[in-house]
Design an enzyme around this catalytic site. Structure first.
Site, short mmCIF file in Angstrom:
data_model
loop_
_atom_site.label_atom_id
_atom_site.label_comp_id
_atom_site.label_asym_id
_atom_site.label_seq_id
_atom_site.Cartn_x
_atom_site.Cartn_y
_atom_site.Cartn_z
N LYS A 198 -8.71 14.03 4.94
CA LYS A 198 -7.89 12.93 4.96
C LYS A 198 -7.22 12.74 6.09
O LYS A 198 -7.20 13.95 6.81
CB LYS A 198 -7.29 12.46 3.67
CG LYS A 198 -6.35 13.90 2.99
CD LYS A 198 -6.09 13.87 1.75
CE LYS A 198 -6.84 13.99 0.71
NZ LYS A 198 -7.01 12.81 -0.24
N ARG A 199 -6.59 11.70 6.34
CA ARG A 199 -5.44 11.56 7.55
C ARG A 199 -4.41 13.19 7.18
O ARG A 199 -3.95 13.30 6.11
CB ARG A 199 -4.73 10.45 7.38
CG ARG A 199 -5.47 9.44 8.03
CD ARG A 199 -5.76 9.71 9.32
NE ARG A 199 -4.74 9.74 10.50
CZ ARG A 199 -4.62 8.84 11.53
NH1 ARG A 199 -5.59 7.93 11.88
NH2 ARG A 199 -3.57 8.65 12.37
N LYS A 215 0.51 14.15 2.17
CA LYS A 215 -0.67 14.93 1.56
C LYS A 215 -0.92 16.12 1.39
O LYS A 215 -1.92 16.30 0.74
CB LYS A 215 -1.93 14.05 2.52
CG LYS A 215 -2.01 12.59 2.37
CD LYS A 215 -3.17 12.04 3.41
CE LYS A 215 -3.44 10.58 3.60
NZ LYS A 215 -4.09 10.09 2.33
N HIS A 221 0.71 -1.43 -0.07
CA HIS A 221 0.16 0.16 0.02
C HIS A 221 0.92 1.25 0.00
O HIS A 221 0.26 2.43 -0.19
CB HIS A 221 -0.99 -0.08 1.20
CG HIS A 221 -2.17 -0.77 1.10
ND1 HIS A 221 -3.35 -0.22 0.42
CD2 HIS A 221 -2.29 -2.05 1.34
CE1 HIS A 221 -4.11 -1.29 0.57
NE2 HIS A 221 -3.55 -2.65 0.99
N THR A 273 -8.74 6.77 -1.98
CA THR A 273 -9.81 6.27 -2.49
C THR A 273 -11.02 7.50 -2.17
O THR A 273 -12.05 7.55 -2.87
CB THR A 273 -10.24 5.28 -1.59
OG1 THR A 273 -9.95 5.38 -0.09
CG2 THR A 273 -9.55 3.90 -1.97
N LYS A 300 -14.62 8.68 -4.33
CA LYS A 300 -15.99 9.15 -3.79
C LYS A 300 -16.31 10.46 -4.00
O LYS A 300 -17.63 10.67 -4.49
CB LYS A 300 -15.88 9.17 -2.15
CG LYS A 300 -15.16 7.62 -1.36
CD LYS A 300 -14.88 8.01 0.10
CE LYS A 300 -14.24 6.83 0.50
NZ LYS A 300 -13.61 7.18 1.96
C1 LIG Z 1 -12.42 7.27 2.19
C2 LIG Z 1 -11.60 7.44 3.71
C3 LIG Z 1 -10.30 7.91 3.71
C4 LIG Z 1 -9.35 7.88 2.67
O1 LIG Z 1 -9.29 9.07 2.28
P1 LIG Z 1 -7.81 9.53 1.18
O2 LIG Z 1 -8.24 10.88 0.81
O3 LIG Z 1 -8.10 8.46 0.00
O4 LIG Z 1 -6.69 9.33 2.15
C5 LIG Z 1 -10.12 8.15 5.05
N1 LIG Z 1 -10.94 8.55 5.96
C6 LIG Z 1 -12.15 8.06 5.71
C7 LIG Z 1 -13.17 8.13 6.88
C8 LIG Z 1 -12.75 7.66 4.65
O5 LIG Z 1 -13.93 7.75 4.42
#
Ligand SMILES: *Cc1c(COP(=O)(O)O)cnc(C)c1O
Length: 865
Positions: A598-599, A604, A403, A709, A713
């Site tokens: 995101k985290r 990032k 990953h 991911t 979305k």
């Molecule tokens: C989809 C999702 C992530 C992943 O987000 P990225 O922007 O791809 O790092 C992290 N936390 C939650 C709660 C999510 O639903």
């Protein structure tokens, strides 16, 4: 509080009458004329579980029944929480039937199964998804309504199951949903952490505080404890080698692994897969011995340490840390899961050589890599399979997904720690390594450097075990999670292994997200509009997401565009209401919503975003009121957690919060720029944010984000993407057309050179990027609170600039300018938004799980009739 009856103002007799009128429940009357009330619904008991409690009267009956029996409460003083629990238990009864039938079908037909081992599952809420997948949402809406409750209120009573940090855990949850929906025999295995990811609070000075997440405090209606499924797991002790590569491992500590099952219903099918979570328990015998010896303290200590194993999820994302308890978690989980898989296999009464025909085990990242030496131990030490045959079985059973290529995320365990905790596994790893290096030597004679590069053991003080290499050599196939990432893997971490094994061992499965949760559930308005427009049943396109392409022909249609825009507006207002309820501020829902959630991580680059916001603020400030009127009003949302020990990431949060404070209070710019940091990012919060975005940002330094991911979305919900040429952004661009994405920044190929220059030929930031220099100087000067606080963060940019902010800042600002211009023309904007959604079919997790099933696991659908 919504309740059937407020007993404070209405008497109990009236309450009963009311319940009677609502539910049609008539209690028996005894000799004296007294009602036997409430006693539970005997009919439901007599019937046992019924296949389809799908009519509204049965549903209300079963809810009342659960109130009275499972909860031992009375319907007339029920609050939303109790009503939620009873309603969820009623839905669970329906799921349980399907789950039982599914497991029975698997047992009878003995298909090859896949097991998905992931140390995190970020499930979010279950109830809404369960109702959708059971096809009972409308009925439950009505039934709950008849009882005087509102289903939407009950749904928010459920706590997120947050057994994960971020993308990795959410991916696992999407894959389970898709495996059931695609009728594939897949089980997940993980740990039942007593505390999930911490709850994030924001202190008055803007910094992140962490509070525990006691998610199991209340009844969890969706899990089934399996007291009949327990295994003993050993730690420490001694390993004595005997003959033929075998050994006896004894002594040390033994703990019990107890199974909890979580049902995973498929959409539009009976198939209901299982997620088995392990809880650690002290082994009774061990305890009692200490008690008998009068050593009470030691007994308590032992029980504490046994229970500690599954007490808390480590809150780190994309970083490793050498904690003994983490290694204990990893072994506890993989050993229990393998014991379970092997027990199931042995009940088939086949020779061990047939294991790969009945089981494929997916190692999701390196966290479950101990499963490789553990299966060797079971086969060689316990089942007396010869070493070479055992290795053959192992390397045909496991598959490995990597990953990340970030060096700080590659797991390595110090040999001394490992030897202390798992002495037998260290021997096995040494034996695997010896045989492996001999075969490398045979293929590349005399290449000593190659041997030391490829060894499972990294030399040094202390020596370390390279878990990724163990996963590579112990697996049948290896994959990355997006095209670019898989290419990078083959060029970096796996390079020597590609040369040794050949290219066919290395593949790609681009990540996906489930359209059930990430479109239908989170965006019911859009889902309804799509169904109405495509003129096919929802169940058809939700299971075959390429069907969204049918929207393309309406992309220019003004009527359709108007409806499309109205849905987005409703979602923005829903988010604005949430912000008002939680932060107490009014958001301008007419402005463009710009989201980065995101985290928190340097790679990032939330920093790039917040510096961009500051730049925008200064630019607006410098304008005359007349000029400002031409600006595109923008509301910028941030959310995300930082690992508690990640100092720089936490500083970024603090900066964002304090920038928000200054900017939102400025009357000059207030109409054109607002900034919010929404605390405690979670799956449920994502479900509010994702449908409300006009644009979202995915702006990692090129080559650092394996896939992402949340980009998928947002685009699925018609939000446009601002992003770097990285991870799955690239494939999204390929699918939806680059003209519909706002790409910027340097490419992966340039990154290494640029970093080299920053280290050896640094150019002052004032020269390289004056706009950014100005931003940094203003932060330093105390524009957003004490400048000194932020120095360590600013210095990461001023010196080395590992994530290349100075290189990408100008092109980022330019991209945002293009976004503003594009947004002014709503007709072309809406067209982009529609086409973006329409062409996202590839990114359904259904496609991804079918890729795994066909190209990796060789498993086939098994429909439960
Ligand atoms: C989809 C999702 C992530 C992943 O987000 P990225 O922007 O791809 O790092 C992290 N936390 C939650 C709660 C999510 O639903």
């Amino acid at each position: 509080m919504t309740s059937i009856i407020d007993t404070g103002s209405i008497g109990k007799a009236r309450a009963r009458k009311h319940i009677r009128s609502l539910t049609g429940y008539f209690p028996d009357v005894d000799e004296t004329g007294k009602e036997k009330w409430p006693r539970g619904d005997e009919k439901v008991w007599k019937d046992g579980l019924r296949a389809a409690d799908d009519d509204v009267p049965s549903i209300t009956k079963s809810i009342v029944h659960h109130v009275q029996t499972s909860l031992s409460r009375q319907a007339y003083n029920l609050d939303d929480l109790g009503a939620y629990q009873a309603t969820a238990l009623s839905a669970k009864d329906n799921m349980l039937l399907n789950w039982n039938e599914t497991q029975l079908a698997y047992t009878r037909k003995q298909p090859k199964r896949a097991y998905y081992l992931c140390i995190e599952y970020l499930m979010g809420r279950t109830f809404d998804n369960a109702l959708l997948n059971l096809g009972l949402k409308d009925q439950y809406h009505e039934g709950v309504g008849k009882l005087g409750f509102n289903l939407e209120d009950l749904l928010t009573q459920e706590r997120d199951a947050a057994l994960g940090n971020g993308g990795l855990g959410r991916l696992a949850a999407c894959y389970l949903d898709s495996s059931s929906s695609q009728e594939l025999p897949v089980w997940g295995y993980s740990l039942r952490y007593k505390y999930g990811i911490f709850q994030q609070l924001i202190a008055p000075d803007g910094s992140q505080l962490e509070a525990p997440d006691p998610w199991l405090e209340h009844l969890n209606p969706f899990e089934i404890p399996r007291y009949d499924v327990q295994y003993e797991i050993r730690f420490y002790g001694q390993a004595e080698r005997t003959a033929d590569g075998r050994a006896v491992w004894s002594g040390g500590q033994e703990v019990l692994a107890l199974a909890y099952d979580v049902m995973i219903p498929g959409y539009g099918t009976k198939n209901t897969n299982n997620l088995r979570l392990w809880e650690s328990k002290p082994k009774r015998g061990f305890d009692l011995q200490s008690f008998n010896a009068g050593d009470y303290e030691r007994a308590v200590e032992a029980s504490n340490s046994a229970e500690a194993i599954t007490s808390v999820l480590y809150p780190n994302d994309n970083t490793t840390f050498g904690k003994e308890l983490r290694l204990k978690q990893q072994y506890f989980w993989t050993a229990a899961s393998l014991a379970d898989i092997i027990r199931r296999f042995k009940s088939l009464e086949k020779p061990f050589s047939a294991l790969p025909d009945y089981a494929a085990i997916q190692l999701n990242d390196t966290h479950p890599t101990l499963a490789i030496p553990e299966l060797m131990r079971i086969l060689v030490d316990e089942e007396e399979v010869p070493w070479n045959s055992a290795w053959d079985i192992v390397t045909n059973t496991f598959f490995f997904t990597n990953h990340t290529v970030l060096p700080e995320a590659l797991e390595k365990w110090p040999v001394p720690l490992f030897e202390h905790l798992l002495p037998r596994h260290l021997q096995i790893i040494y034996d695997i390594n010896m045989t492996f290096l001999q075969s490398v030597e045979k293929k590349f004679p005399g290449d000593r450097e190659r041997l030391s590069r490829m060894s499972l053991i990294e030399e040094g003080f202390p020596k370390q075990i390279r878990m990724a290499y163990l996963a590579i050599i112990g697996s049948r196939k290896v994959n990355g999670v997006a095209e670019l990432h898989s290419q990078l893997l083959k060029a970096t971490i796996c390079k020597d292994f590609v040369e040794f094994y050949g290219i066919s061992k290395f593949g790609n499965v681009t990540n996906g997200v489930t359209p059930r949760r990430w479109l239908d559930q989170c965006n019911p308005g859009l889902s309804a509009l799509i169904t109405e427009t495509l003129k096919i049943p929802k169940s058809e396109w939700l299971k075959d997401l390429k069907k969204l392409e049918g929207l393309i022909k309406y992309a220019d249609d003004p009527q359709f565009q108007k409806k499309w825009a109205a849905v987005k507006q409703t979602n923005k207002e829903r988010l604005a209401q949430y912000v008002e309820a939680t932060l107490g501020v009014k958001v301008n829902a007419k402005a463009m919503f710009d989201v980065q959630v995101k985290r928190l991580h340097e790679y990032k680059r939330q920093t790039l975003n917040i510096f961009g916001v500051i730049h925008r603020y200064f630019t607006l400030k410098a304008m005359t009121p007349e000029e400002r009127k031409k600006a595109n009003p923008r509301v910028v949302f941030f959310a995300g957690k930082a690992a508690p020990g990640y100092y720089i990431a936490k500083l970024v949060i603090r900066l964002i919060v304090n920038v928000a404070r200054v900017v939102n209070a400025d009357p000059d710019t207030k109409d054109y720029l607002e900034v919010y940091f929404l605390p405690d990012y979670s799956v449920s919060l994502a479900e509010l944010l994702v449908p409300a975005s006009n644009i979202s940002q995915h702006i990692s330094t090129a080559g650092t984000e394996a896939s992402g991911t949340s980009n998928m979305k947002f685009c699925l919900n018609g939000g446009l993407l601002v992003g770097t040429v990285d991870g799955a952004n690239i494939e999204i661009g390929e699918e939806i057309g680059e003209e519909n994405v706002f790409f910027f920044g340097h490419l992966t190929e340039a990154v290494e050179d640029l970093r080299y220059q920053h280290t050896y030929h640094p150019v002052p930031i004032e020269q390289k990027c004056p706009a950014l220099a100005h931003v940094l100087n203003e932060i330093s000067a105390g524009k957003f609170g004490d400048g000194q606080t932020y120095e360590p963060l600013l210095n990461t940019v001023r010196h080395h600039d590992h994530y290349l902010l100075t290189e990408d800042f100008q092109s980022y600002i330019d991209a945002l300018k293009l976004v503003d211009e594009a947004y002014l023309n709503q007709t072309t904007w809406l067209k982009k938004s529609i086409i973006t959604c329409a062409k996202m079919g590839k990114f359904s997790s259904d496609r991804a799980i079918l890729d795994y099933a066909e190209e990796y696991w060789s498993i086939e659908p098994l429909k439960v009739e």
